[in-house]
Design a protein around this motif. Structure first.
Motif, PDB file in Angstrom:
ATOM      1  N   THR A 357      46.639  51.427  40.385  1.00  0.00           N
ATOM      2  CA  THR A 357      46.732  50.388  39.353  1.00  0.00           C
ATOM      3  C   THR A 357      47.017  51.034  37.998  1.00  0.00           C
ATOM      4  O   THR A 357      46.242  51.859  37.522  1.00  0.00           O
ATOM      5  CB  THR A 357      45.429  49.587  39.266  1.00  0.00           C
ATOM      6  N   HIS A 676      53.311  47.774  46.552  1.00  0.00           N
ATOM      7  CA  HIS A 676      52.827  48.499  45.374  1.00  0.00           C
ATOM      8  C   HIS A 676      53.962  48.720  44.370  1.00  0.00           C
ATOM      9  O   HIS A 676      53.779  48.531  43.163  1.00  0.00           O
ATOM     10  CB  HIS A 676      52.231  49.844  45.776  1.00  0.00           C
ATOM     11  N   LYS A 679      54.732  45.636  42.518  1.00  0.00           N
ATOM     12  CA  LYS A 679      53.678  45.333  41.554  1.00  0.00           C
ATOM     13  C   LYS A 679      53.804  46.208  40.313  1.00  0.00           C
ATOM     14  O   LYS A 679      53.640  45.743  39.179  1.00  0.00           O
ATOM     15  CB  LYS A 679      52.310  45.546  42.216  1.00  0.00           C
TER      16      LYS A 679
END
Length: 689
Positions: A357, A676, A679
């Motif tokens: 993240t 991922h 994102k």
């Protein structure tokens, strides 16, 4: 530094001319040797009045045969030019008579005749008496060349790109990398959008402008020949493989003597090659499947970081897998310091609770925009046609089955790791694959293996007996099924095989059945290959191609293929399919897979279809999935070990099922990576408009 000898440039510009000879009866046009050396194809021929002229390529490949004399050209004239219009298109021109007192013609070292303008001739004669050194002349020439080239807002290499239709996002990517990134970039397009083409465009542009004179291309071993074919045919860039005999014969010194080299990163990172690769300065370095460089603790990453380079391209569809530090490692190879130090990057941009993240996403995007391009299928507006795959599971005749079991019984113990065999592993695998192809292929391979030095007499006798049995086999059940298929399927068909003996068998049987056949293999000359493709475009319904037919060839005008035998490596199967099913294909593709029941090939195909849906994947995705297997070995070596270790076919299927489950897990990991990436990057990093 010595450079490898090179052919004259294959770059032609509209208006370039070649002197040609027309036969007295006006029915044959002889092409000059310098034209043949340029690897050009003649697809369309126009007369002086711009009207089309019918022709066909002569068997000698050095002449064009004309059904009737061209008009308005008098037969027997020796004053003709062949004028280049655009790729594949040429026009005949009648040469104007030379005026009285004209300067004499002069030949180049390649036999091209030319004359000097009187003013230019006088200037050169005067310059010969001046005190100008060769280095100064070369410097002035390069300065003049660079000063006349336009900026990178216009790609001057585009007229020379061949055998493909460039897409807007590909040219915009090349311009962005050259203009804004100054030739250093992370190309992260989604799979199937042509990162190889983008890299080829950038390399061709830099070379044409005189900005590079050397390049090192590092790719997975299974992609070396595909890359060589793509670069040669599309961009006139000849890459020398580390496996070429001329390269191997020079040892480690070859890295400094050959200017355009392609190799696997596994080869380059090992001694004695590593020292030679890193000692040289490379103008351009390209690394395909650069996700293998995400971990800076590996030898591969350390090698890439030590390469001396002016320009660099890293190609990967998945720059992040486990944590954002991998992205830092890739970017650092291109622009050290752009993302600060590793510690600063972690503190500023990585969430401590979730290493995938990102923090301060807008700031991270702003930095990445200085080095990354990422095209997505959803944003470039491309749609891929469907593929319809069908497995033809063919029951062998009793003699074929008995031969297969007898040869397999010989191969399996010799393949096992705890056995020292006089026969190399590669030769044993080739024999097993030949056995799954055809009896003639197996017979030839068995006979060659019987000549292996230091082979025990008992093994030699066994091989000779098996070769005799293979040569005496009745007609192949697979060939019979192919003949039947051709009555059911009326369209053009590319038939792929790995073996020349199988190709010869197919050519003989299919021709005898009345089918128009073209044959393509690596032993053909350049003109022979072009003639085979031209025949398949025209009257020939079938093209029988060995593996070399899947190296960089565009066969989009066909819409069906038959894998008469199957490689054990799914990437090689994918490369075959990719010759037809690719960007720009407008029709669905039919794929017929022939496997003999009870063979290794049947088990491999079942695994790839049941676990991966291989023929539904986008071209390029299979490599992403195999990369997650965490295997240093090639896929076919994994299969070979399972085969050797198995007690029988039932045990082998069980082991393959376990491998299939690992593949399924690897596919799931790849899909997570895609999620991922979407994102983290979203629709950002598209090339400049």
């Amino acid at each position: 530094m010595a450079s490898q000898p090179q052919l004259p440039s294959t770059v032609l510009e509209a208006g370039d001319r070649f002197a040609v000879d027309l036969s007295p009866d006006g029915r044959s046009l002889t092409l000059p040797e310098c034209f043949l050396d340029l690897d050009q194809t003649v697809d369309e021929l126009l007369g002086p009045d711009a009207g089309p002229i019918a022709f066909k390529i002569a068997d000698s490949l050095s002449a064009l045969e004309l059904p009737e004399p061209p008009r308005p050209i008098p037969a027997g004239t020796d004053s003709l030019w062949l004028e280049y219009q655009e790729p594949g298109r040429f026009r005949l021109r009648v040469r104007d008579p030379e005026p009285a007192g004209a300067a004499p013609e002069l030949p180049t070292e390649y036999g091209v005749r030319f004359t000097l303008n009187p003013d230019d001739g006088a200037f050169l004669r005067a310059a010969a008496h001046q005190r100008a050194s060769l280095p100064l002349f070369e410097l002035a020439r390069e300065a003049a060349q660079l000063s006349t080239n336009a900026g990178f807002d216009r790609l001057i290499c585009l007229p020379q790109v061949r055998d493909m239709e460039l897409l807007d996002h590909q040219t915009r990517t090349a311009k962005t990398v050259l203009q804004r990134f100054h030739g250093k970039a992370l190309l992260c397009d989604e799979v199937g959008l042509g990162k190889t083409i983008e890299a080829g465009l950038i390399a061709a542009e830099l070379r044409l402008r005189g900005l590079i004179r050397s390049a090192l291309v590092l790719v997975p071993p299974s992609l070396i020949e595909q890359w060589r074919g793509e670069m040669r045919r599309k961009f006139s860039l000849e890459l020398t493989s580390h496996d070429d005999p001329a390269f191997r014969d020079r040892g480690a010194a070859a890295w400094a003597e050959f200017d355009y080299v392609i190799a696997s990163i596994h080869t380059a990172k090992r001694d004695p090659h590593r020292g030679a690769v890193t000692a040289r300065h490379w103008d351009l370095v390209i690394v395909d499947e650069a996700h293998h460089l995400r971990n800076r603790n590996t030898q591969a990453w350390r090698l890439a970081s030590e390469l001396q380079k002016q320009y660099a391209l890293l190609l990967t569809a998945t720059p992040v897998q486990n944590n954002l530090e991998e992205l830092f490692n890739l970017v650092t190879l291109l622009e050290p310091g752009l993302l600060r130090t590793a510690k600063q990057f972690q503190k500023r941009f990585v969430d401590k609770k979730d290493k995938l993240t990102p923090l301060h996403l807008d700031e991270l995007h702003q930095l990445l925009a200085e080095v990354m391009v990422r095209n997505r299928r959803s944003t470039v507006g491309l749609r891929f046609t469907r593929r319809w795959a069908r497995t033809e599971r063919i029951a062998p005749a009793a003699p074929e089955q008995q031969l297969y079991e007898a040869v397999a019984a010989f191969i399996r113990p010799h393949l096992r790791k705890d056995t020292k065999s006089a026969i190399s592993r590669m030769a044993l695998l080739s024999l097993q694959m030949a056995l799954g192809s055809s009896s003639p292929a197996a017979a030839g391979t068995l006979s060659k293996l019987a000549e292996t030095p230091k082979l025990p007499a008992k093994d030699r006798q066994t091989l000779l007996e098996l070769a005799e049995r293979a040569g005496a086999q009745p007609e192949s059940a697979k060939v019979d099924r192919l003949l039947q298929l051709l009555t059911e399927f009326p369209d053009k068909l590319v038939v792929f095989t790995q073996f020349r003996a199988t190709q010869e068998l197919l050519e003989k049987r299919l021709t005898a059945a009345g089918h128009a056949v073209a044959v393509f293999h690596g032993g053909l000359s350049r003109m022979g290959k072009e003639a085979a493709i031209a025949a398949f475009r025209g009257p020939a319904r079938l093209l029988i191609a060995t593996e070399s037919g899947s190296e960089g060839r565009n066969l989009q005008f066909a819409h069906a293929l038959c894998n008469f035998d199957l490689p054990w490596n799914p990437m090689r199967i994918e490369q075959r399919v990719g010759r037809l099913s690719r960007i720009g294909q407008t029709r669905d593709i039919e794929i017929f897979n022939f496997v003999t029941a009870g063979t290794v090939e049947e088990a491999v195909l079942h695994l790839l279809q049941a676990k991966l849906n291989l023929f539904e994947l986008v071209i390029g995705e299979i490599d992403m999935i195999l990369g997650n297997l965490d295997e240093e070995r090639e896929f076919e070596d994994v299969v070979a070990d399972l085969w050797a270790e198995s007690d029988d076919m039932s045990d082998f299927r069980t082991r393959m099922e376990d491998l299939g489950n690992r593949l399924l897990q690897a596919k799931g990991e790849y899909q997570k990576q895609q999620a991922h990436d979407n994102k983290i990057f979203g629709d950002r990093f598209a090339p400049d408009p």
